[in-house]
Motif scaffolding. Structure first.
Motif, PDB file in Angstrom:
ATOM      1  N   GLY A 145      67.437  39.700   0.715  1.00  0.00           N
ATOM      2  CA  GLY A 145      67.324  39.548   2.159  1.00  0.00           C
ATOM      3  C   GLY A 145      67.230  38.085   2.507  1.00  0.00           C
ATOM      4  O   GLY A 145      68.084  37.286   2.117  1.00  0.00           O
ATOM      5  N   ASN A 146      66.174  37.708   3.202  1.00  0.00           N
ATOM      6  CA  ASN A 146      65.974  36.314   3.599  1.00  0.00           C
ATOM      7  C   ASN A 146      64.963  35.588   2.724  1.00  0.00           C
ATOM      8  O   ASN A 146      64.424  34.569   3.128  1.00  0.00           O
ATOM      9  N   GLN A 147      64.685  36.126   1.547  1.00  0.00           N
ATOM     10  CA  GLN A 147      63.739  35.484   0.637  1.00  0.00           C
ATOM     11  C   GLN A 147      64.438  34.978  -0.622  1.00  0.00           C
ATOM     12  O   GLN A 147      65.097  35.748  -1.325  1.00  0.00           O
ATOM     13  N   LEU A 148      64.270  33.702  -0.875  1.00  0.00           N
ATOM     14  CA  LEU A 148      64.759  33.071  -2.091  1.00  0.00           C
ATOM     15  C   LEU A 148      63.529  32.735  -2.926  1.00  0.00           C
ATOM     16  O   LEU A 148      62.657  31.993  -2.472  1.00  0.00           O
ATOM     17  N   VAL A 149      63.457  33.286  -4.125  1.00  0.00           N
ATOM     18  CA  VAL A 149      62.313  33.029  -4.996  1.00  0.00           C
ATOM     19  C   VAL A 149      62.763  32.052  -6.077  1.00  0.00           C
ATOM     20  O   VAL A 149      63.757  32.291  -6.778  1.00  0.00           O
ATOM     21  N   VAL A 150      62.014  30.935  -6.180  1.00  0.00           N
ATOM     22  CA  VAL A 150      62.322  29.905  -7.170  1.00  0.00           C
ATOM     23  C   VAL A 150      61.130  29.721  -8.100  1.00  0.00           C
ATOM     24  O   VAL A 150      59.995  30.040  -7.750  1.00  0.00           O
ATOM     25  N   HIS A 151      61.420  29.203  -9.281  1.00  0.00           N
ATOM     26  CA  HIS A 151      60.372  28.902 -10.253  1.00  0.00           C
ATOM     27  C   HIS A 151      60.522  27.433 -10.638  1.00  0.00           C
ATOM     28  O   HIS A 151      61.588  27.003 -11.076  1.00  0.00           O
ATOM     29  N   TYR A 152      59.445  26.675 -10.429  1.00  0.00           N
ATOM     30  CA  TYR A 152      59.455  25.269 -10.824  1.00  0.00           C
ATOM     31  C   TYR A 152      59.323  25.150 -12.341  1.00  0.00           C
ATOM     32  O   TYR A 152      58.630  25.929 -12.978  1.00  0.00           O
ATOM     33  N   GLN A 153      59.978  24.117 -12.884  1.00  0.00           N
ATOM     34  CA  GLN A 153      59.926  23.856 -14.315  1.00  0.00           C
ATOM     35  C   GLN A 153      59.461  22.430 -14.562  1.00  0.00           C
ATOM     36  O   GLN A 153      59.568  21.572 -13.688  1.00  0.00           O
ATOM     37  N   ARG A 175      67.488  25.843   5.148  1.00  0.00           N
ATOM     38  CA  ARG A 175      67.575  26.494   6.467  1.00  0.00           C
ATOM     39  C   ARG A 175      68.725  25.933   7.297  1.00  0.00           C
ATOM     40  O   ARG A 175      69.096  26.526   8.303  1.00  0.00           O
ATOM     41  N   THR A 176      69.301  24.804   6.891  1.00  0.00           N
ATOM     42  CA  THR A 176      70.509  24.351   7.579  1.00  0.00           C
ATOM     43  C   THR A 176      71.680  25.262   7.230  1.00  0.00           C
ATOM     44  O   THR A 176      72.648  25.330   7.981  1.00  0.00           O
ATOM     45  N   LEU A 177      71.585  25.968   6.101  1.00  0.00           N
ATOM     46  CA  LEU A 177      72.584  26.976   5.729  1.00  0.00           C
ATOM     47  C   LEU A 177      72.247  28.320   6.349  1.00  0.00           C
ATOM     48  O   LEU A 177      73.126  29.007   6.873  1.00  0.00           O
ATOM     49  N   GLU A 178      70.976  28.691   6.211  1.00  0.00           N
ATOM     50  CA  GLU A 178      70.497  30.001   6.681  1.00  0.00           C
ATOM     51  C   GLU A 178      69.167  29.797   7.405  1.00  0.00           C
ATOM     52  O   GLU A 178      68.134  29.641   6.766  1.00  0.00           O
ATOM     53  N   PRO A 179      69.195  29.812   8.736  1.00  0.00           N
ATOM     54  CA  PRO A 179      68.007  29.476   9.511  1.00  0.00           C
ATOM     55  C   PRO A 179      66.766  30.340   9.246  1.00  0.00           C
ATOM     56  O   PRO A 179      65.654  29.875   9.443  1.00  0.00           O
ATOM     57  N   ASP A 180      66.930  31.560   8.774  1.00  0.00           N
ATOM     58  CA  ASP A 180      65.794  32.446   8.545  1.00  0.00           C
ATOM     59  C   ASP A 180      65.346  32.512   7.082  1.00  0.00           C
ATOM     60  O   ASP A 180      64.474  33.314   6.742  1.00  0.00           O
ATOM     61  N   LEU A 181      65.932  31.680   6.228  1.00  0.00           N
ATOM     62  CA  LEU A 181      65.621  31.750   4.811  1.00  0.00           C
ATOM     63  C   LEU A 181      64.180  31.296   4.534  1.00  0.00           C
ATOM     64  O   LEU A 181      63.740  30.263   5.036  1.00  0.00           O
ATOM     65  N   GLU A 182      63.477  32.072   3.739  1.00  0.00           N
ATOM     66  CA  GLU A 182      62.125  31.730   3.302  1.00  0.00           C
ATOM     67  C   GLU A 182      62.192  31.448   1.802  1.00  0.00           C
ATOM     68  O   GLU A 182      62.674  32.265   1.033  1.00  0.00           O
ATOM     69  N   VAL A 183      61.717  30.278   1.402  1.00  0.00           N
ATOM     70  CA  VAL A 183      61.708  29.898  -0.006  1.00  0.00           C
ATOM     71  C   VAL A 183      60.295  30.064  -0.542  1.00  0.00           C
ATOM     72  O   VAL A 183      59.341  29.520   0.019  1.00  0.00           O
ATOM     73  N   ILE A 184      60.186  30.819  -1.623  1.00  0.00           N
ATOM     74  CA  ILE A 184      58.888  31.148  -2.213  1.00  0.00           C
ATOM     75  C   ILE A 184      58.883  30.657  -3.663  1.00  0.00           C
ATOM     76  O   ILE A 184      59.817  30.913  -4.412  1.00  0.00           O
ATOM     77  N   ALA A 185      57.804  29.987  -4.043  1.00  0.00           N
ATOM     78  CA  ALA A 185      57.643  29.559  -5.435  1.00  0.00           C
ATOM     79  C   ALA A 185      56.866  30.614  -6.197  1.00  0.00           C
ATOM     80  O   ALA A 185      55.827  31.082  -5.744  1.00  0.00           O
TER      81      ALA A 185
END
Length: 186
Positions: A145-153, A175-185
Motif C-alpha cells: 500500500g502506502n508503506q515502505l519498510v526499510v532496514h538500516y545497515q 513523497r515527491t514520487l508518492e505524496p502519501d508514502l510512509e517510510v518505516i524503519a
C-alpha cells in the motif's frame, strides 16, 4: 588480502568505517547484527569474536564495525585490523552473480513492482550514496500500500539520527514520487 587505506568517523559515535585498498565483495553487501547471523561468514565471525563488536557491515571496498560503546576505539581498531588483513580480497564476480544476489521484494503486482523500481532508483541515486559515505546503507524490506519498510545497515543501524532526521529526509524525498508514502524503519 585487503589493506586498510583509511579509518573514518561516522555520525554514529559507536561506529567506524574502514576504507580498504582491495574490495571484500563486488556489489554484494553483508550485514550482520548478531554472532548467529554471521555464522558462515569468516570475516564477520572473526570480528564478532572481538569483545564489544555489535554490528558488522561490508560491501566492496569498505567495512563498518559498530561497538557497544564500552571500550576505547584505539585498542578496538588494532584488534579489528587483524581479521580484516587476513580476509581474502573479492574474487571477480560476473554481473549476473551480483544481480542474483540482490534480495528483492517478492510477490508484487506489476504496478507495485514499477513503484518499487522508481523508489529504488531514487534511493540508489540520491539516498544510498550519502548513507554509504557515512558507513551505512538501507535495504527495502517491503512495499505494501502506502508503506515502505526499510532496514538500516552498518553505522546507520544504531545511529540516533538515522531513526529520526534521516528517516524523515528519506520520506520527504520519496513523497515527491508518492505524496502519501510512509517510510518505516524496521
Amino acid at each position: 588480502m585487503p589493506k586498510i587505506a583509511d579509518i573514518e568517523d561516522t555520525p554514529n559515535p559507536n561506529a567506524k568505517k574502514f576504507v580498504l585498498r582491495e574490495p571484500l565483495t563486488w556489489g554484494i553487501s553483508h550485514s550482520y547484527e548478531t554472532t548467529e547471523q554471521a555464522q558462515g561468514d569468516t570475516l564477520a565471525s572473526a570480528l564478532f569474536a572481538i569483545a564489544h563488536v555489535t554490528n558488522v557491515f561490508y560491501v566492496d571496498r569498505w567495512l563498518t564495525v559498530t561497538q557497544d560503546g564500552q571500550t576505547d576505539w584505539d585498542k578496538l581498531m588494532r584488534d579489528i585490523a587483524v581479521p580484516v588483513r587476513a580476509a581474502p580480497a573479492a574474487a571477480e564476480q560476473s554481473a549476473a552473480a551480483v544481480f542474483s544476489a540482490r534480495t528483492s521484494v517478492a510477490d508484487l503486482s506489476a504496478e507495485d513492482q514499477q513503484r518499487l523500481d522508481d523508489i529504488e532508483l531514487v534511493l540508489d541515486r540520491e539516498i544510498r550514496p550519502y548513507l554509504q559515505s557515512d558507513g551505512g546503507d538501507l535495504h527495502v524490506l517491503s512495499l505494501a500500500g502506502n508503506q515502505l519498510v526499510v532496514h538500516y545497515q552498518g553505522a546507520c543501524g544504531t545511529c540516533p539520527s538515522a531513526i529520526s532526521g534521516t528517516l524523515q529526509g528519506i520520506q520527504s524525498r520519496l513523497r515527491t514520487l508518492e505524496p502519501d508514502l510512509e517510510v518505516i524503519a524496521a
